[in-house]
Design a protein around this motif. Structure first.
Motif, PDB file in Angstrom:
ATOM      1  N   ALA A 120       0.689  -1.115   0.027  1.00 44.89           N
ATOM      2  CA  ALA A 120      -0.035  -0.011  -0.154  1.00 44.89           C
ATOM      3  C   ALA A 120       0.867   1.411  -0.035  1.00 44.89           C
ATOM      4  O   ALA A 120       0.540   2.166  -0.620  1.00 44.89           O
ATOM      5  CB  ALA A 120      -1.000   0.080   1.203  1.00 44.89           C
ATOM      6  N   ALA A 121       1.761   1.315   0.827  1.00 45.17           N
ATOM      7  CA  ALA A 121       2.832   2.395   0.911  1.00 45.17           C
ATOM      8  C   ALA A 121       3.354   2.664  -0.502  1.00 45.17           C
ATOM      9  O   ALA A 121       3.352   3.736  -1.045  1.00 45.17           O
ATOM     10  CB  ALA A 121       3.724   2.152   1.868  1.00 45.17           C
TER      11      ALA A 121
ATOM     12  N   VAL B 122       0.745   3.788  -2.868  1.00 40.79           N
ATOM     13  CA  VAL B 122       0.357   5.349  -2.641  1.00 40.79           C
ATOM     14  C   VAL B 122       1.523   6.379  -3.012  1.00 40.79           C
ATOM     15  O   VAL B 122       1.029   7.425  -3.777  1.00 40.79           O
ATOM     16  CB  VAL B 122       0.118   5.423  -1.063  1.00 40.79           C
ATOM     17  CG1 VAL B 122      -0.039   7.052  -0.808  1.00 40.79           C
ATOM     18  CG2 VAL B 122      -1.305   4.831  -0.841  1.00 40.79           C
ATOM     19  N   VAL B 123       2.723   6.146  -2.655  1.00 42.33           N
ATOM     20  CA  VAL B 123       3.809   7.059  -3.216  1.00 42.33           C
ATOM     21  C   VAL B 123       3.863   7.133  -4.683  1.00 42.33           C
ATOM     22  O   VAL B 123       3.718   8.259  -5.244  1.00 42.33           O
ATOM     23  CB  VAL B 123       4.997   6.449  -2.865  1.00 42.33           C
ATOM     24  CG1 VAL B 123       6.240   7.254  -3.332  1.00 42.33           C
ATOM     25  CG2 VAL B 123       5.179   6.479  -1.265  1.00 42.33           C
TER      26      VAL B 123
ATOM     27  N   GLY C  53       0.424   8.820  -5.963  1.00 42.09           N
ATOM     28  CA  GLY C  53       0.433  10.168  -5.219  1.00 42.09           C
ATOM     29  C   GLY C  53       1.298  11.070  -6.123  1.00 42.09           C
ATOM     30  O   GLY C  53       1.141  11.965  -6.795  1.00 42.09           O
TER      31      GLY C  53
ATOM     32  N   ILE D 184      -7.120  -3.234   4.385  1.00 44.85           N
ATOM     33  CA  ILE D 184      -6.733  -1.791   4.929  1.00 44.85           C
ATOM     34  C   ILE D 184      -7.723  -0.852   5.026  1.00 44.85           C
ATOM     35  O   ILE D 184      -8.628  -0.621   4.373  1.00 44.85           O
ATOM     36  CB  ILE D 184      -5.646  -1.316   3.913  1.00 44.85           C
ATOM     37  CG1 ILE D 184      -4.454  -2.261   3.817  1.00 44.85           C
ATOM     38  CG2 ILE D 184      -5.261   0.135   4.203  1.00 44.85           C
ATOM     39  CD1 ILE D 184      -3.394  -1.714   2.972  1.00 44.85           C
ATOM     40  N   ARG D 185      -7.758  -0.086   5.978  1.00 48.63           N
ATOM     41  CA  ARG D 185      -8.765   1.030   6.309  1.00 48.63           C
ATOM     42  C   ARG D 185      -8.600   2.171   5.522  1.00 48.63           C
ATOM     43  O   ARG D 185      -7.375   2.576   5.127  1.00 48.63           O
ATOM     44  CB  ARG D 185      -8.593   1.391   7.936  1.00 48.63           C
ATOM     45  CG  ARG D 185     -10.102   1.273   8.430  1.00 48.63           C
ATOM     46  CD  ARG D 185      -9.984   1.840   9.822  1.00 48.63           C
ATOM     47  NE  ARG D 185     -10.324   3.310  10.022  1.00 48.63           N
ATOM     48  CZ  ARG D 185     -10.680   4.098  10.854  1.00 48.63           C
ATOM     49  NH1 ARG D 185     -11.067   3.162  11.636  1.00 48.63           N
ATOM     50  NH2 ARG D 185     -10.715   5.174  10.906  1.00 48.63           N
ATOM     51  N   GLY D 186      -9.611   2.666   4.829  1.00 49.43           N
ATOM     52  CA  GLY D 186      -9.451   3.636   3.955  1.00 49.43           C
ATOM     53  C   GLY D 186      -9.081   3.429   2.453  1.00 49.43           C
ATOM     54  O   GLY D 186      -8.612   4.129   1.792  1.00 49.43           O
ATOM     55  N   ARG D 187      -9.030   1.956   2.329  1.00 49.91           N
ATOM     56  CA  ARG D 187      -8.642   1.652   1.009  1.00 49.91           C
ATOM     57  C   ARG D 187      -9.529   2.079  -0.200  1.00 49.91           C
ATOM     58  O   ARG D 187      -9.085   2.027  -1.306  1.00 49.91           O
ATOM     59  CB  ARG D 187      -8.838  -0.031   0.926  1.00 49.91           C
ATOM     60  CG  ARG D 187     -10.120  -0.520   0.991  1.00 49.91           C
ATOM     61  CD  ARG D 187     -10.344  -2.097   1.277  1.00 49.91           C
ATOM     62  NE  ARG D 187     -11.334  -2.652   1.564  1.00 49.91           N
ATOM     63  CZ  ARG D 187     -12.053  -2.845   2.642  1.00 49.91           C
ATOM     64  NH1 ARG D 187     -11.416  -2.214   3.764  1.00 49.91           N
ATOM     65  NH2 ARG D 187     -13.403  -3.127   3.020  1.00 49.91           N
TER      66      ARG D 187
ATOM     67  N   ILE E 101      -9.614   5.171  -1.130  1.00 44.98           N
ATOM     68  CA  ILE E 101      -8.895   6.153  -1.543  1.00 44.98           C
ATOM     69  C   ILE E 101      -8.047   5.858  -2.863  1.00 44.98           C
ATOM     70  O   ILE E 101      -7.719   6.683  -3.780  1.00 44.98           O
ATOM     71  CB  ILE E 101      -8.051   6.931  -0.487  1.00 44.98           C
ATOM     72  CG1 ILE E 101      -7.783   8.129  -0.792  1.00 44.98           C
ATOM     73  CG2 ILE E 101      -6.912   6.029  -0.152  1.00 44.98           C
ATOM     74  CD1 ILE E 101      -7.762   9.180   0.312  1.00 44.98           C
ATOM     75  N   PHE E 102      -7.580   4.414  -2.814  1.00 43.89           N
ATOM     76  CA  PHE E 102      -6.717   3.989  -3.979  1.00 43.89           C
ATOM     77  C   PHE E 102      -7.539   4.368  -5.186  1.00 43.89           C
ATOM     78  O   PHE E 102      -6.840   4.984  -6.260  1.00 43.89           O
ATOM     79  CB  PHE E 102      -6.513   2.617  -3.699  1.00 43.89           C
ATOM     80  CG  PHE E 102      -5.494   2.395  -2.714  1.00 43.89           C
ATOM     81  CD1 PHE E 102      -4.123   2.815  -2.793  1.00 43.89           C
ATOM     82  CD2 PHE E 102      -6.009   1.907  -1.569  1.00 43.89           C
ATOM     83  CE1 PHE E 102      -3.309   2.459  -1.776  1.00 43.89           C
ATOM     84  CE2 PHE E 102      -5.060   1.374  -0.308  1.00 43.89           C
ATOM     85  CZ  PHE E 102      -3.974   1.746  -0.547  1.00 43.89           C
TER      86      PHE E 102
ATOM     87  N   THR F  34      -5.698  -0.129   9.936  1.00 42.84           N
ATOM     88  CA  THR F  34      -4.399   0.699   9.130  1.00 42.84           C
ATOM     89  C   THR F  34      -4.416   2.009   9.920  1.00 42.84           C
ATOM     90  O   THR F  34      -5.322   2.836   9.324  1.00 42.84           O
ATOM     91  CB  THR F  34      -4.323   0.858   7.936  1.00 42.84           C
ATOM     92  OG1 THR F  34      -4.517  -0.674   7.366  1.00 42.84           O
ATOM     93  CG2 THR F  34      -3.493   1.425   7.058  1.00 42.84           C
TER      94      THR F  34
ATOM     95  N   LEU G 136      -0.367   6.412   7.556  1.00 42.81           N
ATOM     96  CA  LEU G 136       0.091   5.810   6.386  1.00 42.81           C
ATOM     97  C   LEU G 136       0.046   6.518   5.243  1.00 42.81           C
ATOM     98  O   LEU G 136       0.927   6.917   4.246  1.00 42.81           O
ATOM     99  CB  LEU G 136      -0.428   4.330   5.905  1.00 42.81           C
ATOM    100  CG  LEU G 136      -0.043   3.622   5.024  1.00 42.81           C
ATOM    101  CD1 LEU G 136       1.319   3.141   4.970  1.00 42.81           C
ATOM    102  CD2 LEU G 136      -0.922   2.337   4.703  1.00 42.81           C
TER     103      LEU G 136
ATOM    104  N   ALA H 150       4.877  11.463  -1.468  1.00 41.58           N
ATOM    105  CA  ALA H 150       4.826  11.686  -3.145  1.00 41.58           C
ATOM    106  C   ALA H 150       4.984  13.348  -3.357  1.00 41.58           C
ATOM    107  O   ALA H 150       5.412  13.641  -4.347  1.00 41.58           O
ATOM    108  CB  ALA H 150       3.176  11.589  -3.374  1.00 41.58           C
TER     109      ALA H 150
END
Lengths: 578, 388
Positions: free
Chosen positions: A32-33, A36-37, A40, A406-409, A411-412, B9, B13, B21
Motif C-alpha cells: 500500500a505504501a 500510494v507513493v 500520489g 486496509i482501512r480507507g482502501r 482512496i486508492f 491501518t 500511512l 509523494a
C-alpha cells in the motif's frame, strides 16, 4: 447457482487470518505504501502544479474569481449543453457497447469474431477524421445518408450532424468501444448457470437480462457509465466541430480558451478542473456505494463454471439482423467513407463522375514519408509499454482497493481516477515544469511521454481492472494462502489470471488511445521521439486530409491484426469458453 | 466484514505516503537556478538576453560582409554542439528546407520540433523559465512571437537578406518575417459564381450568403487587424467596426479550424468561408478542386510568420546560419514550391498567379499587447452573432 451468496467469505477469512496475520498485514502495508507513493507522485504532482499555478495567476482561486469564472455570459446554457451532451453520448455508448458485448459473449449470435473486431474500429480512427466522415454522411445538405433517405421519401428519419442529436450520436458511436471492451470482459466472467436457471424457471429473455444478467455486471456497467459521462463532460473535439456551427457551445470550450490565450489563465483552468474533479469524485463515491455489497457480483469462485453461450432460439436471426444493420451503419459506412476519402485528391461526394479521379497517391505518399516510420516505432513502444504498465499497476491498485483489509482502501480508486479531471495540456506543461528541474534526465526522451500516458490512462486502467476483480471471489485467493503461498504468488498465479479478461480489454483500449493521445504529446515530444498522434495532427493541420484518411485506413488494418493477437492470447488465459 | 480493530491501518500511512509523494514532486525545486525566481510565473524572470552568447554573436557578425558572415557562421555552427541546431517551427513541411540546409552546410544537423504556434510559445516559455536551452531558432506566427519578445527571450534580428524582403516582414526588432499567409474569403466555384463574390467586408453580411457562409472562429488576428484597419482608414469607431463582424457572424455558421472549414467548403457544406488562407485554396485548386478566391475585393490581412534566435540558444551560430538560409532566395524559393507566400517581395509576387494582393498594414505588437482584449471581443462576436 450458489454464487450469489450473502457472506461467502466469513469462514475463509477467519481461517487465513490466524496463522499468518502479522506477515500478511505487513506485506499489505508495504504494498500500500509503495502504491500510494507512486500514485500520489503521478497523480498529485500535476494537480498540485495546476492549483498552485491557479493560485498565483490572475486573481487566483478567490471566491470572487470562482464566481467570475462561472458568470461568463451564457453559462447556464453552456452547462446544460455540456450535461446534455455528456449524458446523451454516454447513453448511446453504454447502450450500444453493452448490447454488442452481450451478444458477442453470451449468445450464439452468428459471426461473433467479426462483431468483436468491428466493434473496435471506431476506436482507432482518429477523432477528427471520424467526425468529418460522419459529416459527409449525416450533414443536412451534403450527407450521403440524408440524401439517400430524402430520395427514398424517408426524409423524416434524417439526423443533422450539426445539431445536439447529431453530436450525441456521433460521439456516442466513437466512444462505444470503451464500453464494449469493459462489458465484454465482465460478461465473460459471469456464470451463465444463473441465467439458465432463470430461463428454466420460465422467465423471458428480457426479464433475465434485466433481473439477472445486468445486476451481475453492475460494477462494470456503473464504471462504464461514470467514465463515459466524465469523458463526455471534458471532451472538446466533437462539440467544437459539430456543436459550434450549430450554436451549441459547451463548457469545455471555456477551459480550452483559458489554456490557449495569453497570459494563460491557469486560475480559470484550475477552477474548472477542480469542479470536474469534484464531480468525478462524487460519481465515484456513488459507484462505490452502489457496489458496496461486493459479494453479490462475485461469480468467479471456488465453484467452477464455463461461460457457455445462451441460445437465442427463435431470436437468433432477428437479433443478428439488428446487429448487421448496426454494423453497416456505424462501422462499415464510415469506414467506406474513410476509404473513399483516402482515394480522392480532394473530397467529392461519392458519384460515378468522382470515381474517375480515384488515385492511390495518398497511400504512396504516406509510405514514402520517412517521419511516419519513426513515429510508428515510437508510438508502438510507448503504447505497448504504457498499456502494460497501467494494467499491471492498476491491477494491484484494484486489489488494494477491493480485497485488502486496509482501512480507507477506497482512496486508492479515487486517487487513480484523478487524472480524468486534468486536461492533457496541463499535464504536459506540468511534466515539462517538473522534469526541467529534476535531476533525472527524462526531459526530451520517450520516458516523459511514458509518464504522461501512464498518468492519463490510470483512470481507465482502474475501471477495467476493478470491475473485473469485483467479480472474483476471495475464496480462491484464500485457499492459495492457506496452502502456504505468499501474497505475490497468489496474486500472480491466482488473482491476475482470473482478472485476465479485464486486463486484456483494458490493455487493448489503452494501447489504442495512447496512439491517439495528442494534447500532452505535442508539448512533450522532441525530434527523435515523434509519435503517431503528432503526425496525424500535422497531416490535418497541413490540410493533407486524403493522406490522413489513408493513414486511418492503414491504422484500422493494423488494429485488426492487434485485436486478433490479443484475442488469441485472451482466449488462452482466464476463464475458458465452453 | 469489518476488520478487527487491532488490524486497523493507521491513517498516517496515507498521510505520510502522500507527503512523500509531494516531496518527490517537490524535488522539482529549481535545480541550478540561482536567482530564486518565482517558478510559478510562466515567464522567466531576469533578462535572459543580457550577456547571452546569442546576443554577443549577433553583435559580432552584424557588420560583416554577407560572404564573411556566412563562412564564419558555418564554421562556428558545425563546431558547436556537434553541429546540432534545434529548430522549433510551424512550417507545414520543414523537410525540404532542412535537407537543403544540411546539404549545403557540412557538419550540421537540424533537429525539428514542429507544433502549432501556441504550443511552441508555451514550450519556449516553460523552458526559458527553467533556463533550459531548448530552441536555437524559432519560426512561428508573429503574434505569438511578439509574446516571446515581450518576455525578452529573443536576440536582436539581423540578416544579410533584409533588403530583399517586403516591408511588413522587417518591421520588428527581434524577429524577421519569413513568410506570409493571406487571409481572404474562399468559395466553392460550383456553388458561387465569381460575379456573386463578396465585394467588400460589409458585403459578407448580405442576405445572399445567409446559410452559405462559414466563419472560422479562431482568427483573432484577422479580426483585430481589420477592426484597426477600419478605424484607421475608414474612420469608423471601434464599436462600428466590431458591429460589421457581428453582422457577418449573424449571417454565418461559426466553424472550428481552418482545415475543417476548407474541407466543408470543398465538399459543398458551405458555399463560402469568410476567412481562409489563399495558399490552401491555391493548393486545392491545383488538384482540381472547385475552390476560388478571385477577384479579391475584401481587405486582406497577412499573417506574418517570423524567425528569431533564442537568447538561450546554445548554438547561436547555427541559429543565425539557418535563419539566413531561410531568408535567402534559395530558402524562400522552397516556400514558393510549397504554394506558400515567402517574405521575399519579388518571389511573393510570383506565387499568387501574378495577382497583386496588397495586404493591409497590421500592428502585430499592439495586438499581442492587448491580446486578451481582442480575444474576448472576438468571443462575443462569434457567440452573440452566431446564426447557428
Amino acid at each position: 447457482m450458489t454464487q450469489v451468496l450473502e457472506r461467502p467469505l466469513a469462514a475463509g477469512q477467519q481461517v487465513h487470518a490466524r496463522p499468518r496475520l502479522g506477515r500478511q498485514a505487513l506485506v499489505q502495508y508495504v504494498i500500500a505504501a509503495v502504491v500510494v507513493v507512486i500514485l500520489g507522485y503521478l497523480v498529485l504532482s500535476p494537480l498540485v502544479y495546476l492549483v498552485w499555478r491557479g493560485l498565483t495567476t490572475g486573481e487566483g482561486l478567490s471566491l470572487s474569481n470562482i464566481a467570475a469564472a462561472y458568470s461568463v455570459s451564457g453559462t447556464p446554457t453552456m452547462v446544460m449543453n455540456s450535461f446534455l451532451f455528456a449524458f446523451g453520448s454516454a447513453a448511446v455508448s453504454v447502450v450500444s457497447g453493452t448490447a454488442l458485448a452481450f451478444f458477442c459473449v453470451r449468445t450464439n449470435a452468428p459471426m461473433k469474431p467479426l462483431l468483436y473486431a468491428a466493434s473496435l474500429i471506431p476506436l482507432i480512427v482518429p477523432g477528427i477524421l471520424f467526425t468529418i466522415s460522419w459529416v459527409f454522411l449525416l450533414s443536412d445538405d451534403i450527407g450521403l445518408i440524408n440524401v439517400v433517405l430524402r430520395n427514398m421519401g424517408l426524409g423524416f428519419l434524417h439526423v443533422d450532424a450539426f445539431s445536439m442529436p447529431g453530436m450525441i450520436l456521433i460521439d456516442g458511436m466513437h466512444q462505444a468501444p470503451l464500453v464494449f471492451l469493459l462489458m465484454f470482459a465482465a460478461f465473460r466472467a459471469t456464470d451463465p448457470a444463473l441465467e439458465e436457471s432463470a430461463l428454466m424457471s420460465g422467465a423471458g429473455i428480457g426479464s433475465v437480462i434485466r433481473k439477472v444478467t445486468l445486476p451481475l455486471v453492475r460494477p462494470a456497467l456503473l464504471g462504464a457509465i461514470l467514465i463515459s459521462v466524465v469523458r463526455g463532460l471534458e471532451s472538446f473535439e466533437t462539440p467544437a466541430v459539430l456543436g459550434i456551427p450549430a450554436g451549441k457551445w459547451v463548457f469545455t470550450s471555456q477551459i480550452f480558451e483559458a489554456l490557449r490565450t495569453y497570459p494563460v489563465r491557469y486560475d480559470v483552468a484550475s477552477i474548472y478542473s477542480i469542479t470536474l474533479l469534484l464531480l468525478t469524485v462524487l460519481g465515484l463515491l456513488a459507484v462505490q456505494k452502489a457496489n458496496s455489497r461486493s459479494e453479490r457480483y462475485q461469480t468467479i469462485s471456488g465453484k467452477g463454471f464455463r461461460p457457455r453461450p445462451m441460445d437465442l432460439g427463435a431470436w437468433r436471426w432477428p437479433v443478428s439482423i439488428v446487429f448487421a444493420i448496426y454494423f453497416v451503419v456505424v462501422v462499415l459506412l464510415p469506414l467506406l467513407m474513410l476509404v473513399w476519402m483516402s482515394l480522392m485528391p480532394f473530397y467529392q461526394s461519392p458519384s460515378a463522375a468522382a470515381a474517375g479521379s480515384i488515385t492511390f497517391e495518398n497511400y504512396e505518399r504516406i509510405f514514402r514519408n520517412a517521419s511516419i516510420v519513426g513515429a510508428v516505432k515510437n508510438s508502438a513502444i510507448l503504447a505497448l509499454a504504457s498499456a502494460t504498465a497501467v494494467v499491471l499497476f492498476t491491477a494491484v491498485v484494484s486489489w488494494l482497493s477491493l480485497k485488502s483489509k486496509i482501512r480507507g482502501r477506497k482512496i486508492f480508486d479515487l486517487l487513480a481516477s484523478v487524472p480524468l479531471a486534468i486536461p492533457g495540456l496541463v499535464l504536459g506543461v506540468a511534466l515539462i515544469f517538473i522534469y526541467l528541474r529534476s535531476p533525472l534526465p527524462i526531459y526530451g526522451t520517450l520516458a516523459i511521454l511514458f509518464i504522461a500516458y501512464v498518468t492519463r490512462y490510470l483512470p481507465y486502467g482502474i475501471r477495467y481492472t476493478s470491475s473485473s476483480l469485483a467479480q472474483v471471489s476471495a475464496e480462491l485467493e484464500d485457499s492459495a494462502r492457506m496452502s502456504g503461498s505468499t501474497w505475490w504468488d497468489s496474486f500472480r498465479r491466482v488473482v491476475l489470471p482470473l482478472m485476465m479478461p479485464g486486463i486484456i480489454a483494458g490493455w487493448v483500449y489503452i494501447v489504442v488511445v495512447s496512439i491517439r493521445e495528442l494534447s500532452s504529446s505535442i508539448l512533450l515530444y522532441s525530434h527523435n521521439t515523434r509519435v503517431m498522434s503528432v503526425t496525424i495532427w500535422e497531416l490535418w493541420e497541413n490540410g493533407q486530409t486524403g493522406e490522413l484518411a489513408a493513414l486511418g485506413v492503414v491504422m484500422v488494418a493494423a488494429l485488426m491484426v492487434l485485436v486478433a493477437v490479443a484475442q488469441r492470447m485472451g482466449a488462452r488465459i482466464g476463464v475458458q469458453d465452453a | 466484514m469489518n476488520p478487527p480493530s487491532k488490524r486497523r491501518t493507521p491513517l498516517y500511512l496515507f498521510a505520510s505516503a502522500g507527503a512523500a509523494a509531494l516531496v518527490l514532486a517537490g524535488c522539482s525545486a529549481p535545480a541550478g537556478t540561482d536567482d530564486g525566481a518565482d517558478p510559478s510565473a510562466s515567464a522567466p524572470s531576469g533578462d535572459l538576453c543580457e550577456g547571452s552568447a546569442a546576443v554577443d554573436l549577433v553583435d559580432q557578425v552584424k557588420d560583416m560582409s554577407p560572404e564573411e558572415r556566412e563562412s564564419f557562421l558555418a564554421e562556428q555552427a558545425a563546431a558547436t554542439k556537434g553541429g546540432a541546431i534545434d529548430f522549433y517551427t510551424e512550417i507545414n513541411d520543414p523537410d525540404p528546407i532542412v535537407e537543403a540546409f544540411q546539404d549545403k552546410y557540412d557538419g550540421t544537423t537540424v533537429n525539428v520540433y514542429r507544433a502549432g504556434s501556441d504550443q511552441i510559445r508555451q514550450r519556449v516559455l516553460e523552458e526559458s523559465a527553467a533556463h533550459f536551452s531548448g530552441a536555437d531558432l524559432i519560426e512561428m506566427d508573429s503574434l505569438e512571437m511578439a509574446i516571446l519578445d515581450e518576455e525578452n527571450l529573443l536576440a536582436p534580428a539581423t540578416s544579410s537578406h533584409a533588403d530583399e524582403l517586403s516591408d511588413a516582414a522587417t518591421a520588428f526588432d527581434n524577429f524577421i518575417g519569413d513568410r506570409l499567409s493571406y487571409i481572404v474569403p474562399v468559395w466553392n466555384t460550383d456553388l458561387l459564381p465569381a460575379d456573386q463574390a463578396p465585394t467588400s467586408l460589409e458585403d459578407l453580411a448580405d442576405a445572399r450568403f445567409k446559410g452559405k457562409l462559414a466563419l472560422e472562429g479562431s482568427d483573432v488576428y484577422w479580426f483585430a487587424g481589420l477592426v484597426m484597419y477600419m478605424e484607421r482608414e475608414e474612420g469608423k469607431t471601434e464599436e462600428e467596426a466590431v458591429q460589421v463582424f457581428k453582422d457577418i457572424a449573424a449571417n454565418s455558421a461559426v466553424t472550428s479550424g481552418h482545415t475543417t472549414t476548407t474541407e466543408l467548403v470543398v465538399a459543398g457544406q458551405y458555399a463560402i468561408a469568410a476567412n481562409n488562407y489563399i495558399h490552401r485554396a491555391v493548393e486545392l485548386a491545383g488538384k482540381g478542386a472547385p475552390v476560388g478566391y478571385l477577384p479579391v475585393q475584401v481587405p486582406v490581412v497577412a499573417e506574418i510568420t517570423g524567425v528569431a534566435t533564442a537568447c538561450l540558444s546554445d548554438n547561436p551560430a547555427g541559429a543565425l546560419l539557418l535563419q539566413d538560409f531561410i531568408l535567402s532566395e534559395d530558402g524562400q524559393q522552397l516556400f514558393v514550391e510549397q504554394d506558400r507566400t515567402p517574405a521575399n517581395a519579388e518571389l511573393a509576387a510570383q506565387t499568387l498567379n501574378g495577382q497583386d494582393v496588397e495586404p493591409v498594414e497590421v500592428d502585430v505588437e499592439a495586438i499581442a499587447h492587448d491580446y486578451q482584449k481582442w480575444s474576448d471581443l472576438w468571443d462575443t462576436v462569434i457567440r452573440e452573432g452566431n446564426a447557428g
